[in-house]
Motif scaffolding. Structure first.
Motif, mmCIF file in Angstrom:
data_model
loop_
_atom_site.group_PDB
_atom_site.id
_atom_site.type_symbol
_atom_site.label_atom_id
_atom_site.label_comp_id
_atom_site.label_asym_id
_atom_site.label_seq_id
_atom_site.Cartn_x
_atom_site.Cartn_y
_atom_site.Cartn_z
ATOM 1 N N PRO A 92 0.827 -1.213 0.000
ATOM 2 C CA PRO A 92 0.000 0.000 0.000
ATOM 3 C C PRO A 92 0.862 1.264 0.000
ATOM 4 O O PRO A 92 1.976 1.281 0.525
ATOM 5 N N VAL A 93 0.328 2.311 -0.581
ATOM 6 C CA VAL A 93 1.061 3.573 -0.672
ATOM 7 C C VAL A 93 1.297 4.160 0.722
ATOM 8 O O VAL A 93 2.326 4.772 0.993
ATOM 9 N N LYS A 94 0.341 3.970 1.636
ATOM 10 C CA LYS A 94 0.500 4.498 2.985
ATOM 11 C C LYS A 94 1.720 3.897 3.681
ATOM 12 O O LYS A 94 2.440 4.582 4.419
ATOM 13 N N LEU A 95 1.967 2.609 3.452
ATOM 14 C CA LEU A 95 3.134 1.974 4.070
ATOM 15 C C LEU A 95 4.431 2.514 3.473
ATOM 16 O O LEU A 95 5.439 2.618 4.165
ATOM 17 N N MET A 96 4.422 2.826 2.180
ATOM 18 C CA MET A 96 5.615 3.419 1.562
ATOM 19 C C MET A 96 5.990 4.714 2.271
ATOM 20 O O MET A 96 7.159 4.945 2.603
ATOM 21 N N PHE A 146 15.791 7.037 -1.290
ATOM 22 C CA PHE A 146 15.870 8.491 -1.245
ATOM 23 C C PHE A 146 14.718 9.128 -2.020
ATOM 24 O O PHE A 146 14.155 10.152 -1.594
ATOM 25 N N ALA A 147 14.325 8.529 -3.143
ATOM 26 C CA ALA A 147 13.182 9.054 -3.904
ATOM 27 C C ALA A 147 11.888 8.927 -3.105
ATOM 28 O O ALA A 147 11.072 9.856 -3.075
ATOM 29 N N LEU A 148 11.688 7.786 -2.422
ATOM 30 C CA LEU A 148 10.461 7.591 -1.638
ATOM 31 C C LEU A 148 10.405 8.550 -0.453
ATOM 32 O O LEU A 148 9.357 9.157 -0.181
ATOM 33 N N TRP A 149 11.531 8.695 0.261
ATOM 34 C CA TRP A 149 11.534 9.573 1.425
ATOM 35 C C TRP A 149 11.479 11.043 1.031
ATOM 36 O O TRP A 149 10.750 11.836 1.639
ATOM 37 N N ASP A 325 -3.146 11.685 -6.338
ATOM 38 C CA ASP A 325 -2.355 11.689 -5.112
ATOM 39 C C ASP A 325 -1.039 12.406 -5.378
ATOM 40 O O ASP A 325 -0.250 11.970 -6.238
ATOM 41 N N PRO A 326 -0.737 13.516 -4.696
ATOM 42 C CA PRO A 326 0.511 14.241 -4.971
ATOM 43 C C PRO A 326 1.758 13.416 -4.683
ATOM 44 O O PRO A 326 2.785 13.605 -5.339
ATOM 45 N N TYR A 327 1.696 12.506 -3.735
ATOM 46 C CA TYR A 327 2.855 11.655 -3.443
ATOM 47 C C TYR A 327 3.137 10.710 -4.605
ATOM 48 O O TYR A 327 4.287 10.560 -5.032
ATOM 49 N N ILE A 328 2.093 10.081 -5.138
ATOM 50 C CA ILE A 328 2.272 9.179 -6.280
ATOM 51 C C ILE A 328 2.779 9.951 -7.487
ATOM 52 O O ILE A 328 3.651 9.482 -8.231
ATOM 53 N N ARG A 329 2.263 11.136 -7.700
ATOM 54 C CA ARG A 329 2.710 11.949 -8.835
ATOM 55 C C ARG A 329 4.206 12.245 -8.749
ATOM 56 O O ARG A 329 4.951 12.112 -9.732
ATOM 57 N N LEU A 330 4.672 12.644 -7.563
ATOM 58 C CA LEU A 330 6.071 13.022 -7.404
ATOM 59 C C LEU A 330 6.994 11.813 -7.485
ATOM 60 O O LEU A 330 8.046 11.865 -8.140
ATOM 61 N N VAL A 331 6.623 10.710 -6.848
ATOM 62 C CA VAL A 331 7.473 9.516 -6.882
ATOM 63 C C VAL A 331 7.521 8.934 -8.290
ATOM 64 O O VAL A 331 8.588 8.521 -8.768
ATOM 65 N N LYS A 405 -6.465 -11.121 -11.167
ATOM 66 C CA LYS A 405 -6.803 -12.438 -10.633
ATOM 67 C C LYS A 405 -5.582 -13.359 -10.617
ATOM 68 O O LYS A 405 -5.382 -14.132 -9.674
ATOM 69 N N LEU A 406 -4.789 -13.304 -11.692
ATOM 70 C CA LEU A 406 -3.610 -14.166 -11.772
ATOM 71 C C LEU A 406 -2.607 -13.831 -10.675
ATOM 72 O O LEU A 406 -2.035 -14.738 -10.040
ATOM 73 N N LEU A 407 -2.382 -12.541 -10.440
ATOM 74 C CA LEU A 407 -1.411 -12.107 -9.430
ATOM 75 C C LEU A 407 -2.032 -11.905 -8.053
ATOM 76 O O LEU A 407 -1.292 -11.615 -7.099
ATOM 77 N N ARG A 408 -3.379 -12.031 -7.957
ATOM 78 C CA ARG A 408 -4.093 -11.848 -6.696
ATOM 79 C C ARG A 408 -3.777 -10.480 -6.074
ATOM 80 O O ARG A 408 -3.374 -10.370 -4.914
ATOM 81 N N LEU A 409 -3.974 -9.472 -6.891
ATOM 82 C CA LEU A 409 -3.667 -8.109 -6.448
ATOM 83 C C LEU A 409 -4.860 -7.516 -5.713
ATOM 84 O O LEU A 409 -6.011 -7.689 -6.141
ATOM 85 N N PRO A 410 -4.618 -6.806 -4.627
ATOM 86 C CA PRO A 410 -5.725 -6.160 -3.911
ATOM 87 C C PRO A 410 -6.238 -4.949 -4.679
ATOM 88 O O PRO A 410 -5.506 -4.319 -5.453
ATOM 89 N N THR A 411 -7.495 -4.623 -4.449
ATOM 90 C CA THR A 411 -8.076 -3.443 -5.088
ATOM 91 C C THR A 411 -7.551 -2.190 -4.401
ATOM 92 O O THR A 411 -7.660 -2.060 -3.179
ATOM 93 N N PRO A 412 -6.948 -1.274 -5.137
ATOM 94 C CA PRO A 412 -6.395 -0.069 -4.493
ATOM 95 C C PRO A 412 -7.484 0.833 -3.953
ATOM 96 O O PRO A 412 -8.601 0.893 -4.488
ATOM 97 N N ALA A 413 -7.150 1.539 -2.894
ATOM 98 C CA ALA A 413 -8.089 2.477 -2.287
ATOM 99 C C ALA A 413 -7.985 3.829 -2.981
ATOM 100 O O ALA A 413 -6.894 4.263 -3.350
#
Length: 469
Positions: A92-96, A146-149, A325-331, A405-413
């Motif tokens: 999840p993006v929040k954990l990043m 460094f990019a994430l932080w 999301d401004p964080y996703i845009r910048l990263v 379905k193949l990768l069993r990915l969760p639905t993003p919030a």
């Protein structure tokens, strides 16, 4: 000139636009960025494995008696990279954001430890850890952390970007600390890519242009100073400016790379038929693998590689601009700049446009740390592609799809901007003669009545007694 046709309504329509309409329609799909990124990632990975096998077969046979030694290690590194790719796709993006500082601190600690006897010196730089025969460079993971932080800090302070002390602190001091640790190894190429990450963070965060002019001037001054300190860096610059000054020494690698590219022509000599891997071009399966691509696959093969990296740049920036999301845009924009910028630097010094810096070609050159880190970056970008508003709406209404379905990915919030805190309004004080309202007015009114009664009580009782009398 493209011929003009007419639609059913009689409106003229160009044939060129008719050909591009299916592609345009496909790009308007909600998950187009995600699927296009997966396609580029798969093509670069397979293409890199094929070229590593072709470029390293002779060197592997001369050292170990088998033509598949380097290729087998590369496959193992790719498997490890796929594990990180899948983990980055699910996190999840929040954990990043929450653990970005922890990741940066761990990477800074590893950069300091690699300078101790725990580190290993290879190719003139003490920048490696060797554990159970497996080597890795901590600086590659430091670039991503460094990019994430840095994006987390700048997004948190986005309302204060007009003030230099909030724009530069603490991102720039952390970057300078990282530059110092990397240059102590020494590793000028990784320092350049870290500086590229810093510039991308500040640029996409909206820093003023004069700041970049000052940063480039400072980087040029520091680069010239570092080049004059070390003799081998001076030799590299001299060989770049005049390759014929030392054709058998420092200019040997660059000249041989140009010869290999020239031998390829338009379609190349054929896969596996190149001569550059027969020991006349050093590091042919690492830093100079693009020369093997040009020799064996020709201009067409080089154009395919450039198209794949160009598509990566397009998809990465598309993900950045389509997210809310401004964080996703910048990263997203920063990681795309880092990945494609490193490819541009590698191709630039192979074709003679830049001095040799020793940076690998992402997902194509052999090397564990580079391949694993590049796959990690692609996993993060794929995760961000599924967070586009249209993608989230499609995933929530139509389901995860075949790949999900193949990768069993969760639905993003969906992204929800943080609620703004409103300052508490002070309670207005009552003035004499002012009309109250509600319970407060009742309480004030009751209090006034009781006070008047208390003051007039003895008089009224006296009057009553007087009346009785």
């Amino acid at each position: 000139m493209p011929t003009a046709t007419k639609t059913a309504r009689g409106t003229p329509k160009r044939a060129g636009l008719t050909v591009l309409s299916p592609l345009t329609a496909w790009l308007t799909r909600p998950l187009a960025s995600f699927h296009l990124l997966l396609a580029v990632f798969g093509l670069l990975t397979v293409f890199g494995l094929v070229m590593v096998l072709s470029a390293s077969s002779v060197d592997s046979f001369n050292k170990d008696g088998s033509s598949y030694t380097v290729f087998t290690k590369q496959v193992m590194y790719c498997i490890a990279g796929l594990v990180l790719f899948y983990a980055a796709l699910r996190v999840p993006v929040k954990l990043m954001r929450r653990y970005s500082l922890v990741l940066l601190t761990i990477c800074l600690g590893l950069l300091a430890l690699v300078l101790t006897p725990l580190g290993t010196k290879l190719n003139g730089a003490q920048s490696w850890f060797v554990v159970a025969g497996v080597s890795f460079q901590p600086v590659e993971f430091a670039k991503v952390s460094f990019a994430l932080w840095g994006a987390h800090v700048l997004v948190t302070k986005r309302g204060l970007m007009n003030q230099y002390r909030h724009l530069l602190v603490p991102v720039v001091p952390a970057a300078l600390l990282m530059f110092t640790l990397v240059m102590l190894q020494p590793d000028l190429g990784s320092t350049i890519t870290l500086f590229l990450v810093l510039l991308a963070l500040l640029w996409f965060a909206g820093a003023p242009l004069r700041l970049f002019l000052m940063a480039l001037l400072g980087a040029l001054t520091a680069g010239l100073t570092l080049a004059m300190v070390a003799d081998y860096r001076v030799a590299r610059i001299t060989a770049f400016l005049d390759p014929m000054s030392d054709p058998t020494g420092n200019g040997f690698q660059a000249r041989q790379a140009l010869f290999a590219l020239a031998d390829g022509g338009l379609f190349g000599r054929g896969l596996g038929q190149g001569w550059s891997k027969w020991q006349y071009l050093p590091n042919v399966h690492n830093d100079f693998i693009f020369a093997v691509i040009g020799e064996e696959l020709g201009f067409v093969g080089c154009a395919i590689v450039l198209a794949l990296y160009g598509t990566t740049a397009y998809v990465g920036m598309r993900i950045a601009f389509r997210n809310t999301d401004p964080y996703i845009r910048l990263v997203s924009a920063t990681l795309t700049t880092f990945l494609v910028g490193q490819a541009v630097i590698n191709i630039g010094y192979v074709v003679g446009l830049l001095p040799t810096t020793g940076l690998p070609l992402p997902l194509i050159s052999s090397g564990g740390s580079s391949v694993v880190t590049s796959m990690l970056v692609f996993g993060l970008l794929a995760n961000f592609a599924r967070h586009e508003p249209e993608a989230i709406a499609a995933l929530r209404s139509l389901g995860p799809g075949r790949v999900g379905k193949l990768l069993r990915l969760p639905t993003p919030a969906p992204y929800r901007p943080p609620a703004k805190r409103r300052p508490a309004r002070p309670t207005p004080r009552s003035r004499p003669g002012a009309k109250g309202s509600g319970a407060a007015a009742t309480r004030r009114g009751g209090g006034d009545t009781r006070a008047r009664g208390a003051r007039s009580g003895p008089g009224s009782r006296a009057q009553t007694r007087g009346g009785h009398r």
